[in-house]
Design an enzyme around this catalytic site. Structure first.
Site, PDB file in Angstrom:
ATOM      1  N   ILE A 151      63.414  -9.760 -12.872  1.00  0.00           N
ATOM      2  CA  ILE A 151      62.302  -9.157 -13.606  1.00  0.00           C
ATOM      3  C   ILE A 151      62.228  -7.682 -13.239  1.00  0.00           C
ATOM      4  O   ILE A 151      61.988  -7.334 -12.076  1.00  0.00           O
ATOM      5  CB  ILE A 151      60.973  -9.846 -13.259  1.00  0.00           C
ATOM      6  CG1 ILE A 151      60.988 -11.285 -13.774  1.00  0.00           C
ATOM      7  CG2 ILE A 151      59.784  -9.070 -13.812  1.00  0.00           C
ATOM      8  CD1 ILE A 151      59.741 -12.080 -13.438  1.00  0.00           C
ATOM      9  N   CYS A 152      62.423  -6.814 -14.211  1.00  0.00           N
ATOM     10  CA  CYS A 152      62.294  -5.371 -14.033  1.00  0.00           C
ATOM     11  C   CYS A 152      63.065  -4.905 -12.784  1.00  0.00           C
ATOM     12  O   CYS A 152      64.271  -5.108 -12.682  1.00  0.00           O
ATOM     13  CB  CYS A 152      60.814  -4.996 -14.007  1.00  0.00           C
ATOM     14  SG  CYS A 152      60.532  -3.226 -13.971  1.00  0.00           S
ATOM     15  N   MET A 153      62.356  -4.291 -11.826  1.00  0.00           N
ATOM     16  CA  MET A 153      63.025  -3.802 -10.619  1.00  0.00           C
ATOM     17  C   MET A 153      63.690  -4.954  -9.847  1.00  0.00           C
ATOM     18  O   MET A 153      64.719  -4.761  -9.189  1.00  0.00           O
ATOM     19  CB  MET A 153      61.983  -3.113  -9.725  1.00  0.00           C
ATOM     20  CG  MET A 153      62.515  -2.544  -8.453  1.00  0.00           C
ATOM     21  SD  MET A 153      61.131  -2.153  -7.349  1.00  0.00           S
ATOM     22  CE  MET A 153      61.986  -1.301  -6.042  1.00  0.00           C
ATOM     23  N   GLY A 155      65.219  -7.223 -11.240  1.00  0.00           N
ATOM     24  CA  GLY A 155      66.503  -7.375 -11.923  1.00  0.00           C
ATOM     25  C   GLY A 155      67.523  -6.379 -11.400  1.00  0.00           C
ATOM     26  O   GLY A 155      68.716  -6.702 -11.273  1.00  0.00           O
ATOM     27  N   THR A 175      65.848  -9.216 -17.233  1.00  0.00           N
ATOM     28  CA  THR A 175      64.822  -8.918 -18.239  1.00  0.00           C
ATOM     29  C   THR A 175      64.225  -7.549 -17.934  1.00  0.00           C
ATOM     30  O   THR A 175      63.917  -7.253 -16.777  1.00  0.00           O
ATOM     31  CB  THR A 175      63.697  -9.992 -18.230  1.00  0.00           C
ATOM     32  OG1 THR A 175      63.206 -10.135 -16.904  1.00  0.00           O
ATOM     33  CG2 THR A 175      64.195 -11.324 -18.732  1.00  0.00           C
TER      34      THR A 175
END
Lengths: 365, 362
Positions: A151-153, A155, A175
């Site tokens: 998820i975001c960072m 990821g 994502t």
């Protein structure tokens, strides 16, 4: 020619009356509301593993054991926000949707770093903590590899980890994950990528030296800068229309609780992320080293599904592009969703796309 | 038609709408914050925590923070609403009479820019430089820091250090020659002759670094506020232009809340353009730097006081944390190495036992 502001007393009186009725009833409701009612991260789970400030949850499966996907999925969350974004409200929960799809879900809650954790850097998070967590999930589940979902960072960290340990990652799902930190601008859309623009020139040394850990409020102020009037005033003015709807109000408060209840970030991790990723773009230039080892994106040989939000102004789609750097281009896929950065997890339409789409892809790989 | 009276009436309505809307929230916030009654309710601070004061690490009471940071922050943003109302009041009659309204708007915006540009200066003068310094440096530590505050008070009014305060960072160079200081309160410090001068100078230097940092911070704030106010002036200009276009098309805004939404939307779009310029980012970075430098200088000065009272300082504790962190890393590395070695060692033991068994059998 008439000046266009034409408030008729009767219309305004009606608007006021309506506003006051809603405010009065709604504020009474708000006043009686407890923090427990505004529950986030409520999907049933057990603490699977805990160390220092972090915990790893295993969510209780909702399908029979024989229908559970054999490869466990670990969700790698960002350091700058709470893990609850993936489980914000019962009817809009990425975690619940995955469970319904028969996925065996594990998720990291990095917790709230204390002053004593200020020297933890990205090396620690990726090569030690994340690696330790992956080993525990592999040992505990009996699988030989895991599916890693970022998820975001989280990821970005999952990408680094997968490049360092491809032997432990069967599939990588990203994502809204920033990869190319110098591809953030969109002509004619100044709010897009503003955070990265700010991060590129900020004196992060001064900030970390002064604060130790970087307070969540500092990050919140940066987020608010992307729409100050709407986010500081307009949003609360519009909330009046939700006050007479308990469920809608609860959902609004859940989002607020998550937004402004985030953790501070361990100082050295923040420094390293800003300098090496945002400012120097070392992840895609191939210069990034973690714990002395080069993070080579060509090592990403596992199948990758890269999901991005088409209307994401925080991590614009161009920033998420990973395809040209990976080693196995044949097994690289992208999934665009017409939503924003947070909407990808909490938006109504996304509920029917993200988890089902990812689960289908995982079962095929 | 009395344009002025009509416009004033509309503005009154608009003002009333704003007041009712935000006072409702404020009343609730005060109750929820414990201002009026105690109740186990959802804490607004959990979700309304934001604001520029966090940059300096200063925390105030919940209600002040709430009021200051949500509905009044930054002050200049709230003031821009008044500017919008003034612009409206100024141009509405001219627009309705078909006269040129743009020059009046420009004049008003120019006045606003000048007014905002002088705001921090006025605040500094009104508050008094030394009062600001003592607030900045010692407000929360009065019992421990009173003697130092007294010393600094005399220093800032007694010659070179005072001059240093007035001239920003460059003034620190003047500290080298202030021997007359030692005739005053510094002379009472019971340390050796030469070291006394050196130690005292170093300590005073750290104290005065806060003074300089505060002065630099004020400058940076002034520049930031100027940049922000320019953005807000542009926002007002664009909103008025938007309203003029509506007038051209014969369209109306009949709801105060719709006007509010229009303003927020145009202001945000305009500010985004501004925030994303190199010039503004430079000003913002300068402000961030100044805030951080001030915070660090403040800490260094306070550490002199802690040292004198034999209280561990932030820097010393951080050093200990660094040692703990490095030791933890070493332990983890050793554990991993052991984990890798253990199966090999077990394999060797197993093999040795097999050989032993085989030899015994033969």
């Amino acid at each position: 020619m008439k000046f266009p502001i034409q408030f008729r007393p009767e219309d305004v009186a009606h608007e006021f009356a309506e506003m006051e009725t809603k405010l009065s009833a709604g504020l009474t409701r708000l006043t009686g509301m407890t923090d427990e009612e505004v529950d986030i991260g409520s999907t049933p789970k057990d603490v699977f593993y805990a160390r220092e400030t972090f915990q790893v949850y295993r969510y209780k499966p909702v399908v029979d054991k024989d229908k559970l996907h054999p490869v466990p999925m670990l969700i790698s969350t960002p350091l700058i926000n709470g893990y609850e974004v993936a489980d914000l409200q019962p009817d809009r929960s990425l975690v619940r949707n995955f469970l319904n799809e028969g996925i065996d879900v594990y998720m990291i809650n990095w917790g709230y770093p204390k002053r004593t954790d200020r020297f933890n850097d990205i090396d620690d998070y990726v090569t030690d903590f994340l690696d330790d967590i992956v080993d525990h999930v592999i040992d505990g589940s009996g699988a030989d590899k895991i599916n890693l979902f970022g998820i975001c960072m989280g990821g970005t960290m999952a990408t680094c980890y997968s490049a360092l340990h491809p032997e432990k990652v069967r599939n990588l799902v990203l994502t809204v994950t920033p990869i190319d930190f110098h591809q953030t601008k969109v002509e004619g859309q100044p709010h897009v990528g503003l955070l990265f623009e700010m991060g590129r020139s900020v004196n992060v040394d001064a900030m970390v030296d002064a604060f130790g850990n970087v307070p969540a409020d500092v990050l919140n102020v940066s987020f608010l800068m992307a729409s100050p009037f709407t986010l500081m005033f307009g949003k609360y003015a519009d909330t009046i229309d939700l006050l007479d709807n308990k469920e809608a109000l609860l959902n609004f408060l859940r989002m607020e609780k998550w937004l402004f209840g985030g953790p501070e970030v361990a100082g050295e991790a923040y420094r390293q992320f800003v300098k090496e990723f945002i400012q120097s773009n070392n992840l895609v230039s191939g210069k990034l080293k973690l714990a002395g080892r080069k993070v080579d994106l060509k090592n990403l040989s596992m199948p990758i599904l890269n999901v991005f939000a088409e209307r994401d102004h925080l991590v614009p789609p161009s920033t998420t592009a990973l395809g040209k750097y990976v080693g196995n281009k044949d097994d690289y896929q992208e999934l665009p969703i017409k939503t924003g950065h947070i909407g990808i997890y909490t938006g109504g339409a996304s509920q029917k796309i993200l988890a089902p789409g990812v689960a289908k892809w995982l079962k095929e790989h | 038609m009395d344009w002025s009276a009509q416009t004033n009436e509309m503005m009154k309505t608009w003002g009333e709408a704003q007041k009712r809307l935000w006072s409702g929230w404020m009343d609730w916030a005060q109750i929820a914050g414990g201002g009026a009654q105690a109740a186990p309710m959802f804490d607004p601070m959990q979700f309304f925590r934001m604001g520029a004061d966090t940059w300096s690490g200063l925390k105030e009471g919940p209600t002040q923070r709430f009021a200051g940071n949500i509905f009044g922050t930054p002050e200049v943003m709230t003031r821009s609403m008044n500017l919008l109302m003034k612009a409206w009041q100024t141009i509405a009659p001219k627009l309705e009479q078909g006269k040129a309204w743009q020059p009046d708007l420009q004049k008003l915006l120019e006045q606003w820019r000048e007014e905002v540009a002088t705001m921090p200066q006025r605040a500094a003068t009104a508050g008094g430089d030394f009062a600001q310094l003592s607030k900045s440096l010692f407000e929360r530590w009065t019992p421990m820091t009173a003697p130092w505050l007294s010393m600094l008070s005399q220093a800032t009014t007694g010659g070179h250090p005072g001059a240093a305060f007035l001239s920003g960072t460059s003034g620190l160079g003047q500290l080298a020659g202030f021997q007359e200081m030692f005739q005053g309160p510094l002379g009472q410090l019971s340390v050796g002759e030469l070291p006394r001068a050196t130690v005292a100078r170093e300590k005073m230097g750290k104290m005065l670094k806060v003074v300089d940092a505060l002065k630099d911070l004020q400058e940076a704030q002034k520049e930031y506020q100027k940049g922000l106010s320019e953005g807000l002036a542009e926002s007002v200009e664009k909103t008025i232009e938007h309203l003029a276009k509506l007038a051209d098309k014969g369209e109306k805004v009949t709801s105060p809340r719709d006007l509010m939404r229009t303003w927020y939307s145009i202001a945000d779009r305009t500010l985004m353009q501004k925030f994303n310029t190199k010039e503004f980012l430079k000003v913002q970075d300068k402000l961030t730097d100044a805030l951080m430098t001030h915070k660090k200088a403040q800490r260094e000065a306070l550490e002199i006081v802690y040292n004198s009272l034999e209280i561990p300082t932030r820097s010393e504790i951080d050093e200990a944390y660094k040692d703990i962190h490095d030791l933890k890393r070493e332990i983890r590395a050793l554990r991993r190495a052991m984990k890798d070695v253990a199966p090999k060692a077990a394999g060797r033991v197993k093999k040795a036992k097999e050989i032993e068994a085989s030899e015994a059998a033969s």
